[in-house]
Write a protein that holds these residues in place. Sequence first.
Motif, short mmCIF file in Angstrom:
data_model
loop_
_atom_site.label_atom_id
_atom_site.label_comp_id
_atom_site.label_asym_id
_atom_site.label_seq_id
_atom_site.Cartn_x
_atom_site.Cartn_y
_atom_site.Cartn_z
N THR A 137 6.11 -6.61 10.06
CA THR A 137 5.77 -6.65 8.63
C THR A 137 4.93 -5.44 8.24
O THR A 137 5.16 -4.83 7.18
CB THR A 137 5.00 -7.94 8.30
OG1 THR A 137 5.79 -9.07 8.69
CG2 THR A 137 4.70 -8.02 6.82
N THR A 138 3.97 -5.07 9.08
CA THR A 138 3.15 -3.89 8.79
C THR A 138 4.00 -2.64 8.72
O THR A 138 3.85 -1.81 7.81
CB THR A 138 2.08 -3.72 9.88
OG1 THR A 138 1.27 -4.89 9.92
CG2 THR A 138 1.20 -2.50 9.60
N VAL A 194 5.98 -2.67 5.45
CA VAL A 194 5.16 -2.32 4.27
C VAL A 194 4.89 -0.82 4.24
O VAL A 194 4.99 -0.18 3.18
CB VAL A 194 3.84 -3.12 4.29
CG1 VAL A 194 2.90 -2.62 3.20
CG2 VAL A 194 4.10 -4.60 4.10
N LEU A 195 4.57 -0.24 5.41
CA LEU A 195 4.33 1.21 5.46
C LEU A 195 5.59 1.98 5.07
O LEU A 195 5.53 2.96 4.31
CB LEU A 195 3.89 1.61 6.87
CG LEU A 195 2.48 1.17 7.28
CD1 LEU A 195 2.22 1.52 8.73
CD2 LEU A 195 1.43 1.83 6.39
N VAL A 254 6.07 1.81 1.28
CA VAL A 254 5.13 2.70 0.57
C VAL A 254 5.57 4.15 0.71
O VAL A 254 5.58 4.92 -0.27
CB VAL A 254 3.71 2.49 1.10
CG1 VAL A 254 2.75 3.52 0.49
CG2 VAL A 254 3.23 1.08 0.80
N VAL A 261 4.14 -0.73 -5.60
CA VAL A 261 3.47 -0.56 -4.30
C VAL A 261 2.31 -1.54 -4.18
O VAL A 261 2.13 -2.18 -3.13
CB VAL A 261 2.99 0.89 -4.14
CG1 VAL A 261 2.18 1.05 -2.86
CG2 VAL A 261 4.16 1.84 -4.14
N LEU A 262 1.51 -1.66 -5.24
CA LEU A 262 0.40 -2.61 -5.22
C LEU A 262 0.90 -4.04 -5.08
O LEU A 262 0.30 -4.84 -4.35
CB LEU A 262 -0.43 -2.46 -6.51
CG LEU A 262 -1.22 -1.17 -6.67
CD1 LEU A 262 -1.91 -1.13 -8.03
CD2 LEU A 262 -2.27 -1.06 -5.57
N TYR A 317 2.00 -4.64 -1.46
CA TYR A 317 0.85 -4.72 -0.56
C TYR A 317 0.11 -6.06 -0.73
O TYR A 317 -0.26 -6.70 0.25
CB TYR A 317 -0.11 -3.56 -0.81
CG TYR A 317 -1.40 -3.72 -0.05
CD1 TYR A 317 -1.43 -3.49 1.33
CD2 TYR A 317 -2.57 -4.15 -0.68
CE1 TYR A 317 -2.61 -3.66 2.05
CE2 TYR A 317 -3.74 -4.32 0.04
CZ TYR A 317 -3.75 -4.07 1.39
OH TYR A 317 -4.91 -4.26 2.09
N LEU A 318 -0.12 -6.47 -1.97
CA LEU A 318 -0.83 -7.72 -2.20
C LEU A 318 -0.03 -8.91 -1.68
O LEU A 318 -0.61 -9.87 -1.15
CB LEU A 318 -1.12 -7.89 -3.71
CG LEU A 318 -2.12 -6.90 -4.30
CD1 LEU A 318 -2.26 -7.10 -5.80
CD2 LEU A 318 -3.49 -7.06 -3.62
N GLN A 369 -0.34 -8.78 2.16
CA GLN A 369 -1.67 -8.34 2.57
C GLN A 369 -2.12 -8.98 3.88
O GLN A 369 -2.61 -8.30 4.78
CB GLN A 369 -2.67 -8.66 1.46
CG GLN A 369 -4.10 -8.22 1.76
CD GLN A 369 -5.05 -8.64 0.66
OE1 GLN A 369 -4.72 -9.49 -0.16
NE2 GLN A 369 -6.23 -8.07 0.65
N PHE A 406 -0.13 -7.66 6.79
CA PHE A 406 -0.42 -6.23 6.98
C PHE A 406 -1.75 -6.05 7.71
O PHE A 406 -1.85 -5.27 8.68
CB PHE A 406 -0.47 -5.54 5.62
CG PHE A 406 -0.70 -4.05 5.70
CD1 PHE A 406 0.34 -3.18 5.99
CD2 PHE A 406 -1.97 -3.52 5.52
CE1 PHE A 406 0.13 -1.81 6.07
CE2 PHE A 406 -2.19 -2.16 5.60
CZ PHE A 406 -1.13 -1.31 5.88
#
Length: 279
Positions: free
Chosen positions: A199-200, A203-204, A207, A257-258, A261-262, A265, A268
């Motif tokens: 998942t991390t 997300v990266l 972004v 993007v926000l 991330y939220l 979160q 991440f």
Amino acid sequence: MTPLTPVRTVRGLAAPVVLTLFCAAVLVPFLSLLLASVQPAGTPLTGLALPRHGIHLENFAHAWSRAGFGPLLRSSAVIALAVVPAAVLCATLAGYALATMDVPGGGKLYTYLLLGLSIPTEVTVIPLYYDLRALGLTNTVPGLALAEIAAFMPFGVFWMRAHFATMPRSLIEAARLDGASSWTTLWRVLMPSSRPAVTTLGVLYFVWSWNQFLLPLILIQDPRRRTAPAGLGFFTGQYGVDVPSLAAATLIVIAPVLAVYLFFQRHFINGVLSGALKG
């Protein structure tokens, strides 16, 4: 109760002070951007400035219509949806193979992949443009998606290989003794405990794909197929003096993007902390 020595007092205050400085470094520019976006259009601004003439949310509507952010955001979303799953899958398979299997030439291949972390995109973008043009892939989503997947692969392989290398070898050997194939060992045994790392990485990748500016700018010449950051670059050139409209356009571009991330979160942070502790 033992009184605190000056050294312990300084150590106790160091962490809050450092965290406060990092929070300020992140929040102050964002707050400045947010305050600038609700000022009257055309207002010259420098630094933090509270809105004295009311909150002007119409800046967002004007920025949306002037830059045509609807097709730009849709194009960015299509490219991100094409890049992230494919890049995560390729990085996971490569990291698993390099960490748990005796791949012929695996060490040299891994070293070759790590070299990609030290090569900036600016060095490769022009040869890449001519290669994709020869294949008829410029101005296309597949061409840009392939370029981004290749650019993201060195870090992804490094990240997933480090994750699989720190997992208990006994877990993999037990699965093999039970007759599990390499495919079954990966998906049934290792992947359930690899969700934070995957998942991390996802997300990266999202972004990075969303914020890509140079590759879409060079590989996509058709204005109708530009991505949101590339469109923002042209919007900046067109309305360079209208700071409130620029701030509103910037917030429109970074909003997805926000949101991503939220939403992810918790996973991440778990993935980053797990990678830091294992590293």
